[in-house]
Structure formats: structure tokens, C-alpha cells
Write a protein that holds these residues in place. Structure first.
Motif, short mmCIF file in Angstrom:
data_model
loop_
_atom_site.label_atom_id
_atom_site.label_comp_id
_atom_site.label_asym_id
_atom_site.label_seq_id
_atom_site.Cartn_x
_atom_site.Cartn_y
_atom_site.Cartn_z
N GLU A 85 2.18 28.03 1.68
CA GLU A 85 1.47 27.24 0.67
C GLU A 85 1.42 25.76 1.00
O GLU A 85 0.64 25.02 0.41
N ALA A 86 2.25 25.30 1.93
CA ALA A 86 2.42 23.86 2.18
C ALA A 86 1.22 23.20 2.83
O ALA A 86 0.94 22.03 2.58
N LYS A 87 0.51 23.91 3.69
CA LYS A 87 -0.67 23.38 4.38
C LYS A 87 -0.38 22.04 5.06
O LYS A 87 -1.11 21.06 4.91
N GLY A 88 0.73 21.98 5.80
CA GLY A 88 1.06 20.79 6.57
C GLY A 88 1.78 19.70 5.79
O GLY A 88 2.15 18.69 6.36
N LYS A 89 1.98 19.88 4.50
CA LYS A 89 2.67 18.89 3.67
C LYS A 89 4.09 19.38 3.40
O LYS A 89 4.31 20.57 3.19
N LEU A 90 5.02 18.46 3.39
CA LEU A 90 6.41 18.81 3.14
C LEU A 90 7.00 17.98 2.01
O LEU A 90 6.62 16.83 1.81
N GLU A 91 7.95 18.59 1.33
CA GLU A 91 8.83 17.87 0.41
C GLU A 91 10.23 18.33 0.83
O GLU A 91 10.56 19.51 0.70
N VAL A 92 11.01 17.39 1.36
CA VAL A 92 12.30 17.73 1.94
C VAL A 92 13.37 16.75 1.48
O VAL A 92 13.16 15.53 1.54
N TRP A 93 14.50 17.27 1.02
CA TRP A 93 15.68 16.44 0.72
C TRP A 93 16.55 16.51 1.97
O TRP A 93 17.06 17.57 2.32
N VAL A 94 16.68 15.42 2.69
CA VAL A 94 17.41 15.37 3.95
C VAL A 94 18.72 14.65 3.73
O VAL A 94 18.73 13.56 3.14
N GLY A 95 19.82 15.24 4.18
CA GLY A 95 21.10 14.57 3.97
C GLY A 95 22.27 15.29 4.58
O GLY A 95 22.16 15.97 5.59
N VAL A 96 23.41 15.14 3.88
CA VAL A 96 24.68 15.68 4.34
C VAL A 96 25.35 16.39 3.17
O VAL A 96 25.39 15.84 2.06
N LEU A 97 25.86 17.59 3.41
CA LEU A 97 26.63 18.29 2.38
C LEU A 97 27.95 17.56 2.22
O LEU A 97 28.66 17.31 3.20
N VAL A 98 28.26 17.19 0.99
CA VAL A 98 29.53 16.50 0.69
C VAL A 98 30.29 17.31 -0.35
O VAL A 98 29.71 18.13 -1.06
N SER A 99 31.59 17.04 -0.47
CA SER A 99 32.42 17.83 -1.39
C SER A 99 32.38 17.32 -2.82
O SER A 99 32.63 18.07 -3.75
N ASP A 100 32.08 16.04 -3.02
CA ASP A 100 32.01 15.50 -4.38
C ASP A 100 31.17 14.24 -4.41
O ASP A 100 30.70 13.77 -3.37
N THR A 101 30.99 13.71 -5.60
CA THR A 101 30.11 12.55 -5.77
C THR A 101 30.89 11.23 -5.86
O THR A 101 30.35 10.23 -6.31
N THR A 102 32.14 11.23 -5.42
CA THR A 102 32.92 10.00 -5.51
C THR A 102 32.77 9.11 -4.29
O THR A 102 33.22 7.96 -4.32
N ILE A 103 32.16 9.61 -3.22
CA ILE A 103 32.01 8.77 -2.03
C ILE A 103 30.95 7.70 -2.29
O ILE A 103 30.03 7.89 -3.08
N VAL A 104 31.09 6.58 -1.61
CA VAL A 104 30.13 5.49 -1.74
C VAL A 104 29.01 5.74 -0.73
O VAL A 104 29.26 5.91 0.47
N LEU A 105 27.79 5.79 -1.25
CA LEU A 105 26.65 6.07 -0.39
C LEU A 105 26.01 4.79 0.14
O LEU A 105 26.02 3.76 -0.54
N PRO A 106 25.41 4.88 1.32
CA PRO A 106 24.63 3.73 1.81
C PRO A 106 23.46 3.46 0.86
O PRO A 106 23.01 4.35 0.13
N GLU A 107 22.98 2.24 0.89
CA GLU A 107 21.85 1.86 0.03
C GLU A 107 20.65 2.77 0.29
O GLU A 107 20.33 3.08 1.43
#
Length: 175
Positions: A85-107
Motif C-alpha cells: 500500500e505504501a507506493k514508495g512512501k514510508l513512515e518509519v520510527w527509527v531509533g534504539v530499543l531502551v529499557s526505560d524512559t529515564t535516560i536523557v535523550l539527545p535533542e
């Protein structure tokens, strides 16, 4: 001269086949059902063309952050686009699997949670250069889901454990 050329070609093909085999080029994805845990992916959203330089830039940036341990974890991408269905278009969440949300993320980076769920999983044990094309593996996952009489969810999670170990998962629900 033609005999020497023939021998060179045969040797090159033999060496190439051996290298391809060592890198896992002849292995097939192992497809199964599993229970996946909740995933937290620290990353960025990309929307655009499948061949966009921006997507490659984001992947490269995240890989550099991961390698330098500024964003430790397993590299991952969550594709919201269904290949047919994409027809050349993408929607992608690119990142790293982490164990929790307490780490400080880059801007410019954010957390996105994906709930624990039943999944159809493909485990690929081949170097990314010789691994089956992602769209073909995704098609196999959708076929397996149909055989299992389950409904695939709206995304595919790819986890890149290392250069020769990739896992793809599609959340599923019973029909």
C-alpha cells in the motif's frame, strides 16, 4: 587464453558462493509466533520517499549515537507502511530499543512505546548485505499470519542485533 579465463571464472564463482554461504546468504528466515514484551524505542520519525537521503541520514546518525554509547541499546526501526500500500512512501520510527524512559535523550529525539503483544516473528541469521529483502520477509510474515488465522497489526518492528542477526515482528490479534 579461453581456458585460463574459464578457470578464473569458475574459481571466482566458487569463492563467491563460499563467501555468500558463510555470510548466511542461503539461509531462510525462521518464522514463528511469540509473545513480545513492551518495547520502548528512543528515536525519530521519518515520513517520505523510500529512497530519501534523509532516511539514510537518520539511520546513520542513530547508529553513530549507538556506537558511541550516547544512545545504548539495540538498533530498531518501526515501519508503519505496508509494502503493497505504501507506493514508495514510508513512515518509519527509527531509533534504539531502551529499557526505560529515564535516560536523557539527545535533542530532537523522543520515546515511543509499543505494547506487549502476540507477534509473528522472523529471525534472519544472515549478513545484511546478503539477507533476504525486507519486503519479501514482510510478505512471508503476512502469509504466515493468514495461515495462522490472525490479523496483523499496523506496523512491523525490525531489530538489528548485529550485522548478521535481524529480527522482524508484526503484532497480531486473533480473528
Amino acid at each position: 587464453m579461453t581456458r585460463k579465463l574459464g578457470i578464473i571464472v569458475v574459481v571466482a564463482l566458487l569463492v563467491g558462493s563460499i563467501a555468500f554461504s558463510i555470510m548466511g546468504g542461503f539461509s531462510k528466515p525462521e518464522i514463528s509466533t511469540a509473545q513480545a514484551p513492551e518495547y520502548i524505542v528512543a528515536g525519530k520519525l521519518f515520513k517520505g520517499g523510500a529512497t530519501s537521503d534523509t532516511l539514510m541520514t537518520i539511520f546513520s546518525e542513530i547508529k553513530d549515537l549507538n556506537t558511541s554509547k550516547k544512545l545504548p541499546g539495540t538498533l530498531a526501526a518501526v515501519y508503519y507502511s505496508i509494502p503493497e500500500e505504501a507506493k514508495g512512501k514510508l513512515e518509519v520510527w527509527v531509533g534504539v530499543l531502551v529499557s526505560d524512559t529515564t535516560i536523557v535523550l539527545p535533542e530532537g529525539y523522543f520515546f515511543r512505546k509499543f505494547p506487549s503483544s502476540n507477534v509473528i516473528r522472523a529471525e534472519i541469521k544472515a549478513h545484511y548485505m546478503v539477507a533476504p529483502a525486507p519486503d519479501k520477509v514482510k510478505a512471508q510474515l503476512y502469509e504466515f499470519a493468514a495461515e495462522q488465522k490472525v490479523k496483523p497489526g499496523g506496523y512491523v518492528i525490525e531489530k538489528y542485533h548485529n550485522e548478521q542477526d535481524i529480527t522482524m515482528e508484526i503484532p497480531v490479534t486473533k480473528l
